[in-house]
Design an enzyme around this catalytic site. Structure first.
Site, PDB file in Angstrom:
ATOM      1  N   ARG A 208      -3.129  -9.653   6.030  1.00 28.57           N
ATOM      2  CA  ARG A 208      -2.498  -8.751   5.058  1.00 28.57           C
ATOM      3  C   ARG A 208      -2.320  -7.307   5.520  1.00 28.57           C
ATOM      4  NH1 ARG A 208      -4.565 -10.200  -1.023  1.00 28.57           N
ATOM      5  NH2 ARG A 208      -6.438  -9.068  -0.406  1.00 28.57           N
ATOM      6  N   ASP A 209      -2.592  -7.022   6.784  1.00 28.39           N
ATOM      7  CA  ASP A 209      -2.332  -5.662   7.279  1.00 28.39           C
ATOM      8  C   ASP A 209      -2.020  -5.683   8.779  1.00 28.39           C
ATOM      9  OD1 ASP A 209      -1.947  -2.942   7.070  1.00 28.39           O
ATOM     10  OD2 ASP A 209      -4.082  -2.423   7.176  1.00 28.39           O
ATOM     11  N   VAL A 210      -1.130  -6.587   9.155  1.00 25.74           N
ATOM     12  CA  VAL A 210      -0.735  -6.687  10.566  1.00 25.74           C
ATOM     13  C   VAL A 210       0.143  -5.499  10.934  1.00 25.74           C
ATOM     14  CG1 VAL A 210       0.573  -8.047  12.245  1.00 25.74           C
ATOM     15  CG2 VAL A 210      -0.893  -9.201  10.561  1.00 25.74           C
ATOM     16  N   THR A 252       0.950  -2.042   5.308  1.00 26.45           N
ATOM     17  CA  THR A 252       1.165  -0.634   5.606  1.00 26.45           C
ATOM     18  C   THR A 252       2.657  -0.343   5.709  1.00 26.45           C
ATOM     19  OG1 THR A 252      -0.929  -0.504   6.821  1.00 26.45           O
ATOM     20  CG2 THR A 252       0.702   1.226   7.257  1.00 26.45           C
TER      21      THR A 252
END
Length: 373
Positions: A208-210, A252
């Site tokens: 969920r934050d690659v 992000t």
């Protein structure tokens, strides 16, 4: 038009390397100003190309000056003027800060390289979906060769919590910005990312934050690891949201998948695959991000950037969107679709094809990480 776009992108990338302290908007303006001046003065296509190359050559002198101050390479040189602090049982020095954590490094004779990283958090101050305890549990479930290994975790005084990891001083974002990686190195680091995602997804874990800054490296040559599982999700963890009520405020800025922007709380591994496609595009495109969410990270700015880049979707081209809570609430400008040669002209054929198979509106049609080769 394609010739000018390509030149502008090359100038932007060179400006980024020459002036690493400038904000994205300022870099873009500087490159656009250089290109516009060249275009106005040129008298032919050949003259245009020659002037562009001269501008790139001039910028290269600034690049060499900027990189002469870097310590990037295969041997990490730690700062010697950082004060030593007591972090739980460790004598540590500051390394970096995030929104909900601070990273320190500490000497350790029992770990390869003689250094460990310490991630310090205050769980009571965290806002969902950030959860340090869940992060430690998921990291143990995600133990794999290309996922950063967790050495230990413990609560310490003051309501704080620490996790220890191998100390990896570099990240992909920084090395891409500096232009210090070879194509072979970039390819190797990207394969590590997809290997990590394939394993996580096979275990029902969403990162969920690659993004490039969450791919950590021991050196420019690697090895590379997927890191920062602070907002990761799995249905197996008791503190995760329900599968059909996941938090959509994840990821992000420019790496966020479009289904998140229209309220789809039932999303799956597609959010990681979209973000990974954006990382590939950035790596292939001289460090320039595929989408832009503006200076303040606006969702509307990101939607506009996605639509203007890929074309505005509709119920036919993005059928799953009809079930999204926020789809259809606003009318958007109808941007035409564009081909990937125009979107990322500097990319190689393989990289361009990979991006095209990952960065698509319909989440179920994105290429699974395990099939990336």
């Amino acid at each position: 038009m394609a010739e000018r776009l390509s030149a502008n992108m090359k100038l932007t990338a060179q400006c980024k390397r020459a002036f690493p302290d400038l904000e994205r908007t300022a870099l873009s303006k500087r490159a656009s100003s250089i290109e516009a001046d060249i275009y106005e003065k040129c008298i032919s296509s050949d003259d245009y190309q020659e002037r562009c190359q001269a501008a790139l050559d001039e910028l290269s002198t600034h690049v060499k000056h900027a990189e002469s101050a870097d310590t990037t390479g295969d041997s990490y040189v730690p700062e010697i003027d950082r004060p030593v602090e007591r972090i739980g049982p460790y004598a540590a020095t500051y390394h970096a800060s995030g929104l909900f954590s601070t990273i320190y490094r500490s000497a350790s004779d029992s770990h390869p390289g003689g250094l460990i990283a310490i991630k310090l958090t205050t769980p009571s101050a965290m806002v969902a979906p950030h959860n340090a305890y869940r992060e430690a549990r998921i990291l143990r479930l995600a133990a794999h060769g290309t996922v950063i290994p967790i050495h230990s975790s413990q609560a310490i005084s003051g309501g704080q919590y620490i996790m220890t990891f191998p100390f990896l001083p570099y990240d992909l974002a920084t090395l891409l910005d500096r232009g210090s990686l070879t194509k072979a190195q970039i390819r190797s680091h990207l394969y590590a990312l997809f290997d990590a995602l394939a394993f996580c997804h096979s275990r029902g874990i969403l990162h969920r934050d690659v993004k490039p800054s969450n791919i950590l490296l021991k050196s420019a040559s690697g090895p590379a690891y997927l890191a920062d599982f602070g907002i990761a999700w799995t249905s197996e963890d008791p503190e995760s949201e329900a599968a059909d009520e996941k938090i959509t405020d994840i990821g992000t800025t420019c790496y966020r998948a479009p289904e998140l922007l229209f309220g789809n709380s039932r999303y799956g591994k597609g959010v990681d695959l979209w973000a990974a496609g954006c990382v590939v595009a950035e790596a292939e495109n001289q460090g320039i991000s595929l989408f832009d969410s503006g200076d303040v990270g606006s969702e509307l700015a990101l939607i506009r950037s996605i639509f203007s880049t890929l074309g505005t979707p509709n119920d036919t081209t993005w059928p799953e969107a009809k079930a999204f809570p926020d789809w259809g609430k606003m009318a958007f400008r109808e941007y035409p679709s564009r081909n990937w040669h125009e979107i990322i002209p500097e990319a190689g054929e393989h990289g361009r094809d990979l991006v095209a198979r990952l960065v698509g509106y319909e989440s179920g049609q994105r290429l699974p990480a395990g099939r990336v080769s």
